[in-house]
Design a protein around this motif. Sequence first.
Motif: not given
Lengths: 309, 263
Positions: A98-102, A110-112, B88-89
């Motif tokens: 989720l944090w990466m998507a945000q 998209r996470v799901d 890194r991520s």
Amino acid sequence: MDADIEVRDLRKRYGSTLAVDGLSFTVPPGRVTGFVGPNGAGKSTTMRIILGLDAPDEGVALVGGRQYRSLRTPLRHVGALLDAAAVHPSRRAADHLLWMAQASGLPRRRVDEVIGLVGLESAAGRPAGGFSLGMRQRLGIAAALLGDPPVLMFDEPVNGLDPDGIRWIRELLRSLAAEGRAVLVSSHLMGELEDTADHLVVIGRGRLVTETSVGALLAAASGGRVALRTSHRTEAMTVLAGAGATVAATGRETVTVGGLPTERVIALLSDHGLPFSEVSAHRASLEEAYMELTRDAGEFTAAAVPGAS
Amino acid sequence: MSRVLRAEWTKLRTVPSTAWLVAAVIGLTLALGVAAVASVDTAHCPTPTTCAEDTARLSLTGVWLGQAAVAVLAVLAVTNEHASGLIRSTLAASPSRVRVLAGRLTVVTVTVVAAAALGVAGSVLAAAAILPSNGFTPAHGYAQLSLADGPTLRAAAGSVLYLGLVAVIGVAVATIVRGTAAALTAALTVLYAIPLLVRFVSDPGWQEQLQRWSPSSAGLTIQATTGLERLPIQPWAGLGVLAGYAFVTLVLAAALFHSRDAG
């Protein structure tokens, strides 16, 4: 944006170790490019530079013609799995995505989707710290796929996986390339890439050893040799060597013969009354081709460079 | 920037230790404050009117302990990513180092300020309820403790800001040194060891100078509401000294974070 990676004259030094030394290669779209070299050859360093994590001392790495750090939402351009262990152990897998998507301005939906894509539905609500290595690899791959990027990089993705996991990743990599994406996958074991990669970038000690297709490399390494299986191995080798062939024992009953056509090998064995159960064109494994290649490369040896990977 | 902020907020709130540390900031501040207030009674003084107790400052004693939880929260928010390689991520998803640092600083500081506000307000309210029963009454010359009183409000609001600045320093120090153990040691040394060592300086002149320039001693003068003329440094100036340290470490952190390879 073009789906490719271009690395030009890259050089990176860590202290006294020259990890990458004037490396150039390209990763074109639509195929899986294997990135091969022994541990410490500079594969991970190169990948970190492509991702803008480490700054090169010289040279450039471009993704779709642009430097990574100039991308506003890079996960939509490049997806990467560098280290599957890089998760917070007590954060739930779904929150990790989720944090990466945000950060990339992607919707929660998209996470799901990527969780479903890698088959982690049942584990998404659990802390990633309790995941097996295989589950972590899947989570890392889900993160790489999050932005549906045209360029993908995987650093040693099959390390520590069971055969099912390895097959799954191979099929995934091939299907991603078939969709027109540029896929770079590193490995220190050539054999791992035999059924996956179309194209190979071979490096050693931070330098390019060769950039070639898998087919061409195998053909060159097979070199018209003949594989022979006989219960009278020693006698057969003496006879064939006497006729000018180069012979090498590859097993208790198997010999590789170079310099003689298959018909001549059969004729010689028959003339001397030596029985054999099999004579066929030798097909080199990628591992063999690799050894051949690195032997030819002269100064390159498979010794690991300390401190870099 | 809003993308980075949302991502950093999600990262902070989805780690269980954050909730525990927020509870610790509130709980430790409140608990030590209540204990300090409850332990003082005008009956211990020769006469009830000669205690000369700074009741506002007394009620905010817990900030001294709450700051430890603040430091741990701020440090962990940064160093856990370096320990796991998650940094890194983070930087692959948001390549601008300055934005990542700003986002992280914002979510940690806002969280700490919110927790600190609860702990500090609770401490003052609890003290206001306990103090009269310990003899600190208007009849003995002690005004009822209240946030409506100017100096008390300044001490309370200043304590919240103090904890916010501790959070800033925690994030900055952790960004500079990257390791959890080293960052915690550095932060706790600044907060506790330096004021303690300063007490052992025998020369009163030197001691006053050091108290004026040591981050936590100077910063905590914001809690004083009586006897201001005897303070080594005036309340807002003291908090300003702490803010100065926060600013300098933050600039250094930003410069290093921007120029270093992601480690």
